[in-house]
Design a protein around this motif. Structure first.
Motif, PDB file in Angstrom:
ATOM      1  N   ILE A   1       0.828  -1.216   0.000  1.00 50.10           N
ATOM      2  CA  ILE A   1       0.000   0.000   0.000  1.00 50.10           C
ATOM      3  C   ILE A   1       0.857   1.260   0.000  1.00 50.10           C
ATOM      4  O   ILE A   1       0.409   2.296  -0.453  1.00 50.10           O
ATOM      5  CB  ILE A   1      -1.022   0.030   1.159  1.00 50.10           C
ATOM      6  N   ARG A   2       2.093   1.171   0.469  1.00 48.53           N
ATOM      7  CA  ARG A   2       2.983   2.339   0.406  1.00 48.53           C
ATOM      8  C   ARG A   2       3.348   2.691  -1.024  1.00 48.53           C
ATOM      9  O   ARG A   2       3.723   3.813  -1.317  1.00 48.53           O
ATOM     10  CB  ARG A   2       4.269   2.080   1.185  1.00 48.53           C
ATOM     11  N   ARG A   3       3.271   1.725  -1.909  1.00 44.94           N
ATOM     12  CA  ARG A   3       3.636   1.958  -3.312  1.00 44.94           C
ATOM     13  C   ARG A   3       2.536   2.666  -4.082  1.00 44.94           C
ATOM     14  O   ARG A   3       2.727   3.028  -5.226  1.00 44.94           O
ATOM     15  CB  ARG A   3       3.962   0.644  -3.991  1.00 44.94           C
ATOM     16  N   GLY A   4       1.392   2.853  -3.478  1.00 43.97           N
ATOM     17  CA  GLY A   4       0.305   3.545  -4.154  1.00 43.97           C
ATOM     18  C   GLY A   4      -0.863   2.636  -4.440  1.00 43.97           C
ATOM     19  O   GLY A   4      -0.878   1.473  -4.046  1.00 43.97           O
ATOM     20  N   PRO A   5      -1.830   3.147  -5.165  1.00 37.92           N
ATOM     21  CA  PRO A   5      -3.070   2.409  -5.394  1.00 37.92           C
ATOM     22  C   PRO A   5      -3.012   1.402  -6.541  1.00 37.92           C
ATOM     23  O   PRO A   5      -3.975   1.226  -7.251  1.00 37.92           O
ATOM     24  CB  PRO A   5      -4.065   3.525  -5.688  1.00 37.92           C
ATOM     25  N   VAL A   6      -1.863   0.790  -6.743  1.00 35.80           N
ATOM     26  CA  VAL A   6      -1.749  -0.212  -7.796  1.00 35.80           C
ATOM     27  C   VAL A   6      -2.514  -1.465  -7.360  1.00 35.80           C
ATOM     28  O   VAL A   6      -2.301  -1.986  -6.270  1.00 35.80           O
ATOM     29  CB  VAL A   6      -0.275  -0.570  -8.056  1.00 35.80           C
ATOM     30  N   VAL A   7      -3.388  -1.903  -8.208  1.00 32.67           N
ATOM     31  CA  VAL A   7      -4.161  -3.107  -7.911  1.00 32.67           C
ATOM     32  C   VAL A   7      -3.912  -4.096  -9.038  1.00 32.67           C
ATOM     33  O   VAL A   7      -4.207  -3.832 -10.196  1.00 32.67           O
ATOM     34  CB  VAL A   7      -5.661  -2.786  -7.776  1.00 32.67           C
ATOM     35  N   ASP A   8      -3.333  -5.215  -8.679  1.00 40.08           N
ATOM     36  CA  ASP A   8      -3.029  -6.249  -9.651  1.00 40.08           C
ATOM     37  C   ASP A   8      -3.110  -7.597  -8.949  1.00 40.08           C
ATOM     38  O   ASP A   8      -3.468  -7.678  -7.778  1.00 40.08           O
ATOM     39  CB  ASP A   8      -1.648  -6.018 -10.277  1.00 40.08           C
ATOM     40  N   ILE A   9      -2.774  -8.648  -9.649  1.00 38.92           N
ATOM     41  CA  ILE A   9      -2.886  -9.986  -9.067  1.00 38.92           C
ATOM     42  C   ILE A   9      -1.995 -10.133  -7.842  1.00 38.92           C
ATOM     43  O   ILE A   9      -2.365 -10.782  -6.863  1.00 38.92           O
ATOM     44  CB  ILE A   9      -2.603 -11.085 -10.116  1.00 38.92           C
ATOM     45  N   ARG A  10      -0.832  -9.503  -7.855  1.00 36.43           N
ATOM     46  CA  ARG A  10       0.072  -9.556  -6.699  1.00 36.43           C
ATOM     47  C   ARG A  10      -0.623  -8.980  -5.460  1.00 36.43           C
ATOM     48  O   ARG A  10      -0.575  -9.564  -4.386  1.00 36.43           O
ATOM     49  CB  ARG A  10       1.354  -8.785  -7.009  1.00 36.43           C
ATOM     50  N   SER A  11      -1.292  -7.862  -5.633  1.00 34.25           N
ATOM     51  CA  SER A  11      -2.009  -7.249  -4.510  1.00 34.25           C
ATOM     52  C   SER A  11      -3.095  -8.184  -3.978  1.00 34.25           C
ATOM     53  O   SER A  11      -3.263  -8.325  -2.775  1.00 34.25           O
ATOM     54  CB  SER A  11      -2.639  -5.922  -4.935  1.00 34.25           C
ATOM     55  N   HIS A  12      -3.811  -8.814  -4.884  1.00 36.61           N
ATOM     56  CA  HIS A  12      -4.877  -9.729  -4.465  1.00 36.61           C
ATOM     57  C   HIS A  12      -4.322 -10.929  -3.694  1.00 36.61           C
ATOM     58  O   HIS A  12      -4.904 -11.359  -2.694  1.00 36.61           O
ATOM     59  CB  HIS A  12      -5.683 -10.209  -5.674  1.00 36.61           C
TER      60      HIS A  12
END
Length: 93
Positions: free
Chosen positions: A49-60
């Motif tokens: 979450i520190r890296r920003g609002p990037v949402v991808d499979i890794r985040s999931h």
């Protein structure tokens, strides 16, 4: 977080089985997080979450590992999940 508290054991066990064969090649902490280590799951989620609002499979995948730890009763993981939830775009929650 409510879903984590109410998750049946069978759902938690299935998630554990589903996460077990997955590897994030650039971060060895995921294997620990997927195995139920709250410290690894929290660290990965907070880094993400520190890296920003990037949402991808890794985040999931990271959030699934964190949810598993929270569902298993780890209070720190549940608190981290609440923080992360506020940072996830509404379209995904």
């Amino acid at each position: 977080m409510e879903a984590a508290r109410l998750a049946p054991a069978a759902a938690r066990e299935q998630l554990a089985r589903d996460l077990a064969p997955i590897a994030l090649l650039d971060d060895r902490r995921f294997a620990l997080a997927a195995a139920g280590c709250p410290q690894a799951a929290i660290g990965l989620a907070l880094d993400r979450i520190r890296r920003g609002p990037v949402v991808d499979i890794r985040s999931h995948l990271i959030l699934a590992a964190l949810w598993r730890c929270a569902a298993d009763g780890d209070a720190a993981a549940a608190a981290a999940l609440a923080v992360v939830k506020r940072r996830v775009p509404r379209t995904l929650s």
